[in-house]
Design an enzyme around this catalytic site. Structure first.
Site, PDB file in Angstrom:
ATOM      1  CG  ASP A  18      -1.783   1.220   1.345  1.00  0.00           C
ATOM      2  OD1 ASP A  18      -2.351   1.626   0.319  1.00  0.00           O
ATOM      3  OD2 ASP A  18      -1.900   1.816   2.432  1.00  0.00           O
ATOM      4  CB  CYS A  81      -3.094   0.725  -2.453  1.00  0.00           C
ATOM      5  SG  CYS A  81      -3.081   2.479  -2.809  1.00  0.00           S
ATOM      6  CG  ASN A  82      -9.524   1.051  -2.894  1.00  0.00           C
ATOM      7  OD1 ASN A  82     -10.487   0.444  -3.317  1.00  0.00           O
ATOM      8  ND2 ASN A  82      -9.143   0.965  -1.630  1.00  0.00           N
ATOM      9  CB  CYS A 193      -9.184   5.065   0.734  1.00  0.00           C
ATOM     10  SG  CYS A 193      -7.514   5.360   1.376  1.00  0.00           S
TER      11      CYS A 193
HETATM   12  N1  DGL Z   1      -4.672   3.392   0.918  1.00  0.00           N
HETATM   13  C1  DGL Z   1      -4.752   3.870  -0.396  1.00  0.00           C
HETATM   14  C2  DGL Z   1      -6.031   3.483  -1.108  1.00  0.00           C
HETATM   15  O1  DGL Z   1      -6.603   2.471  -0.810  1.00  0.00           O
HETATM   16  C3  DGL Z   1      -4.280   5.242  -0.777  1.00  0.00           C
HETATM   17  C4  DGL Z   1      -4.042   6.279   0.233  1.00  0.00           C
HETATM   18  C5  DGL Z   1      -3.164   7.369  -0.308  1.00  0.00           C
HETATM   19  O2  DGL Z   1      -1.954   7.179  -0.259  1.00  0.00           O
HETATM   20  O3  DGL Z   1      -3.675   8.383  -0.794  1.00  0.00           O
HETATM   21  O4  DGL Z   1      -6.460   4.155  -2.000  1.00  0.00           O
END
Ligand code: DGL
Length: 268
Positions: A18, A81-82, A193
């Site tokens: 992530d 991580c999306n 997220c």
């Molecule tokens: N945790 C990440 C996601 O699922 C991204 C968070 C980030 O770094 O902006 O999108």
């Protein structure tokens, strides 16, 4: 041959990454569902947040992490991580066709099913990049007919979770402010997220007990089991797996351990 070489590819670990500590919300679920597997988690906190970067930037960072995993090596990669999934998953799969590479996307489908039966709007909270990308627009085009779906970016929440403030009063005020305009018609909330589930107790307090909250972690765990099985890579043992934590900012490793153990309540 060196003693560390494992002769059975199924015995290799699974790399999970992530932009920071958020992916640990997915890792927790993977470990619960696949307790015999070894996992290596890499958080890129030194470069977080990804959600306000360009897709090219996120792709470059994701490629570097996968290269690092391949040196271990790993038998599969989970992009927990999306944001990195929308920016990098298809390129990574094309570059490594033999490496099962799973991504995560906002759990819009179960939220839509729920509101179709019970009424109300869906609010999808995610990073600006995830909500802007074509992958998300395609998902809504495919599934979203007839339901009002609101996109609600919450970039500060990533920084608050990275700072260990997932349940601070200031975090609650921030989330209450963001959600207030949607509360009257809110039918279901999607946490798109992987950092956001660490604020689950706050979200639950804000939306109340009657509004379901969805995230994509369970879907990824199910899919990972299927993919490993299809590739003959599921480990035979049913327990005793290990979890390793690494982070581009070593100062975040202790926070990672803490979040891995955190009690987030009944939704988790
Ligand atoms: N945790 C990440 C996601 O699922 C991204 C968070 C980030 O770094 O902006 O999108």
């Amino acid at each position: 041959m060196a003693g560390t070489v494992r002769s059975n590819p199924a015995d290799l670990p699974i790399g999970v990454f992530d932009s920071g500590v958020g992916g640990i919300s997915v890792l927790r679920r993977l470990v619960q569902r696949l307790p015999g597997e070894d996992f290596l988690f890499f958080g890129d906190s030194a470069n977080a947040p990804y959600g306000t970067r360009t897709p090219d930037d996120v792709l470059r960072l994701s490629e570097a992490i996968v290269d690092r995993f391949l040196q271990v090596p790993v038998k599969a990669v989970v992009i927990a991580c999306n944001t990195a999934t929308s920016a990098a998953a298809s390129t990574l799969r094309a570059a490594h066709p033999d490496l099962p590479t799973l991504g995560i996307e906002p759990a819009v489908k179960p939220a839509l099913e729920y509101v179709r039966a019970h009424g109300g709007d869906v609010v999808v909270m995610a990073t600006p990049l995830t909500l802007r990308e074509k992958k998300f627009a395609d998902l809504l085009d495919r599934l979203g007919a007839g339901v009002r779906v609101h996109r609600l970016p919450a970039p500060r929440l990533v920084e608050l979770v990275e700072a260990g403030k997932a349940d601070d009063p200031a975090t609650e005020r921030y989330l209450r402010g963001l959600l207030a305009p949607y509360m009257p018609d809110l039918g279901a909330l999607v946490l798109g997220c992987t950092h956001y589930p660490f604020a689950l107790p706050l979200f639950r307090r804000i939306v109340g007990p009657g509004v379901p909250i969805f995230d994509g972690a369970d879907g990824v765990a199910r899919q990972l089991r299927r993919e490993l099985d299809a590739h003959g890579l599921l480990r035979a043992r049913q327990a005793g797996g290990t979890v390793g934590f690494d982070n581009s900012d070593p100062g975040q490793i202790a926070l990672g351990h803490k979040l891995f153990m955190a009690d987030l309540g009944p939704d988790d």
